[in-house]
Design an enzyme around this catalytic site. Structure first.
Site, PDB file in Angstrom:
ATOM      1  N   TYR A 117      -7.026  -0.833   7.543  1.00  0.00           N
ATOM      2  CA  TYR A 117      -6.173  -1.153   6.401  1.00  0.00           C
ATOM      3  C   TYR A 117      -6.479  -0.371   5.139  1.00  0.00           C
ATOM      4  O   TYR A 117      -5.574  -0.049   4.376  1.00  0.00           O
ATOM      5  CB  TYR A 117      -6.224  -2.655   6.096  1.00  0.00           C
ATOM      6  CG  TYR A 117      -5.650  -3.508   7.205  1.00  0.00           C
ATOM      7  CD1 TYR A 117      -4.500  -3.142   7.879  1.00  0.00           C
ATOM      8  CD2 TYR A 117      -6.270  -4.683   7.587  1.00  0.00           C
ATOM      9  CE1 TYR A 117      -3.971  -3.915   8.900  1.00  0.00           C
ATOM     10  CE2 TYR A 117      -5.756  -5.474   8.604  1.00  0.00           C
ATOM     11  CZ  TYR A 117      -4.597  -5.080   9.255  1.00  0.00           C
ATOM     12  OH  TYR A 117      -4.087  -5.848  10.256  1.00  0.00           O
ATOM     13  N   CYS A 157       1.692  -2.103  -6.989  1.00  0.00           N
ATOM     14  CA  CYS A 157       0.437  -2.872  -6.952  1.00  0.00           C
ATOM     15  C   CYS A 157      -0.470  -2.388  -8.088  1.00  0.00           C
ATOM     16  O   CYS A 157      -0.187  -1.386  -8.759  1.00  0.00           O
ATOM     17  CB  CYS A 157      -0.250  -2.701  -5.595  1.00  0.00           C
ATOM     18  SG  CYS A 157      -0.956  -1.056  -5.315  1.00  0.00           S
ATOM     19  N   CYS A 183      -1.648   1.256  -7.747  1.00  0.00           N
ATOM     20  CA  CYS A 183      -0.591   2.227  -8.049  1.00  0.00           C
ATOM     21  C   CYS A 183      -0.280   2.263  -9.546  1.00  0.00           C
ATOM     22  O   CYS A 183       0.024   3.317 -10.093  1.00  0.00           O
ATOM     23  CB  CYS A 183       0.653   1.928  -7.233  1.00  0.00           C
ATOM     24  SG  CYS A 183       0.447   2.380  -5.491  1.00  0.00           S
ATOM     25  N   ASN A 205       5.725   3.673   2.235  1.00  0.00           N
ATOM     26  CA  ASN A 205       4.382   3.209   2.585  1.00  0.00           C
ATOM     27  C   ASN A 205       4.054   3.632   4.017  1.00  0.00           C
ATOM     28  O   ASN A 205       4.925   3.710   4.881  1.00  0.00           O
ATOM     29  CB  ASN A 205       4.224   1.699   2.377  1.00  0.00           C
ATOM     30  CG  ASN A 205       5.221   0.847   3.140  1.00  0.00           C
ATOM     31  OD1 ASN A 205       6.371   1.218   3.320  1.00  0.00           O
ATOM     32  ND2 ASN A 205       4.782  -0.325   3.566  1.00  0.00           N
ATOM     33  N   ILE A 206       2.785   3.936   4.220  1.00  0.00           N
ATOM     34  CA  ILE A 206       2.286   4.383   5.516  1.00  0.00           C
ATOM     35  C   ILE A 206       1.053   3.551   5.827  1.00  0.00           C
ATOM     36  O   ILE A 206      -0.003   3.728   5.213  1.00  0.00           O
ATOM     37  CB  ILE A 206       1.922   5.882   5.498  1.00  0.00           C
ATOM     38  CG1 ILE A 206       3.138   6.717   5.047  1.00  0.00           C
ATOM     39  CG2 ILE A 206       1.411   6.327   6.867  1.00  0.00           C
ATOM     40  CD1 ILE A 206       2.807   8.164   4.735  1.00  0.00           C
ATOM     41  N   GLU A 207       1.211   2.603   6.745  1.00  0.00           N
ATOM     42  CA  GLU A 207       0.102   1.706   7.085  1.00  0.00           C
ATOM     43  C   GLU A 207      -0.817   2.347   8.123  1.00  0.00           C
ATOM     44  O   GLU A 207      -0.454   3.328   8.777  1.00  0.00           O
ATOM     45  CB  GLU A 207       0.639   0.376   7.604  1.00  0.00           C
ATOM     46  CG  GLU A 207       1.363  -0.409   6.542  1.00  0.00           C
ATOM     47  CD  GLU A 207       1.871  -1.757   7.009  1.00  0.00           C
ATOM     48  OE1 GLU A 207       2.290  -2.537   6.143  1.00  0.00           O
ATOM     49  OE2 GLU A 207       1.852  -2.046   8.225  1.00  0.00           O
ATOM     50  N   ALA A 263      -4.158   1.125  11.006  1.00  0.00           N
ATOM     51  CA  ALA A 263      -4.920   0.037  11.620  1.00  0.00           C
ATOM     52  C   ALA A 263      -6.200  -0.241  10.831  1.00  0.00           C
ATOM     53  O   ALA A 263      -6.652  -1.385  10.754  1.00  0.00           O
ATOM     54  CB  ALA A 263      -5.249   0.361  13.072  1.00  0.00           C
ATOM     55  N   GLU A 268       4.419   4.427  -3.652  1.00  0.00           N
ATOM     56  CA  GLU A 268       4.277   5.068  -4.958  1.00  0.00           C
ATOM     57  C   GLU A 268       3.223   6.172  -4.910  1.00  0.00           C
ATOM     58  O   GLU A 268       3.419   7.249  -5.467  1.00  0.00           O
ATOM     59  CB  GLU A 268       3.878   4.044  -6.026  1.00  0.00           C
ATOM     60  CG  GLU A 268       4.836   2.894  -6.169  1.00  0.00           C
ATOM     61  CD  GLU A 268       4.482   1.694  -5.282  1.00  0.00           C
ATOM     62  OE1 GLU A 268       4.672   0.567  -5.749  1.00  0.00           O
ATOM     63  OE2 GLU A 268       4.043   1.883  -4.138  1.00  0.00           O
TER      64      GLU A 268
END
Length: 129
Positions: A48, A86, A89, A42-44, A46, A55
């Site tokens: 969102y 989720c 995904c 996962n790559i967050e 700021a 995935e």
């Protein structure tokens, strides 16, 4: 490839997670029908909405590599619970492989297995269009 090896690849990817906001590291490894494996974390962001799930990153990597037929995916997080894809995904996975096997793993290595159709009943797919 064994289930354990696929989960290990997902775990290796998890360690590359960029998750400074949620601190919820996730890794995924998707196995293609020909046996090739692509990983993602996962790559967050700021902003969102720009965040990418592990995935989705694995799928994008596979598709960018010319693959579109998937056999199974392993998903793992550092949390104590099984890590499932989720809803978004699940829909993305359904686009390519409605019969995909999903290995949902815990940080201690235990896992459960479900067909994607059990996690996304009555899916909306390209056959409807």
């Amino acid at each position: 490839m064994t289930d354990r090896k696929l989960i290990d690849v997902a775990m290796e990817a998890m360690f590359n997670s960029y998750s400074p906001y949620s601190r919820f590291k996730v890794g995924a490894a998707i196995e293609c029908e020909d046996g090739e494996v692509f990983a993602g974390c996962n790559i967050e962001n700021a902003a969102y909405g720009a965040t990418m799930c592990a995935e989705a990153v694995a799928i994008a990597s596979a598709v960018s590599g010319g693959k579109r037929d998937f056999k199974r995916i392993a998903v793992i997080s550092e949390g104590g619970d099984y890590c499932y894809p989720c809803g978004n995904c699940r829909q993305l996975l359904n686009e390519f492989s409605p019969e995909l096997e999903v290995l949902a793993a815990r940080s201690d290595g235990r896992y459960v297995s479900y067909p994607l159709s059990a996690l996304l009943p009555m899916a909306f797919g390209k056959e409807i269009l």
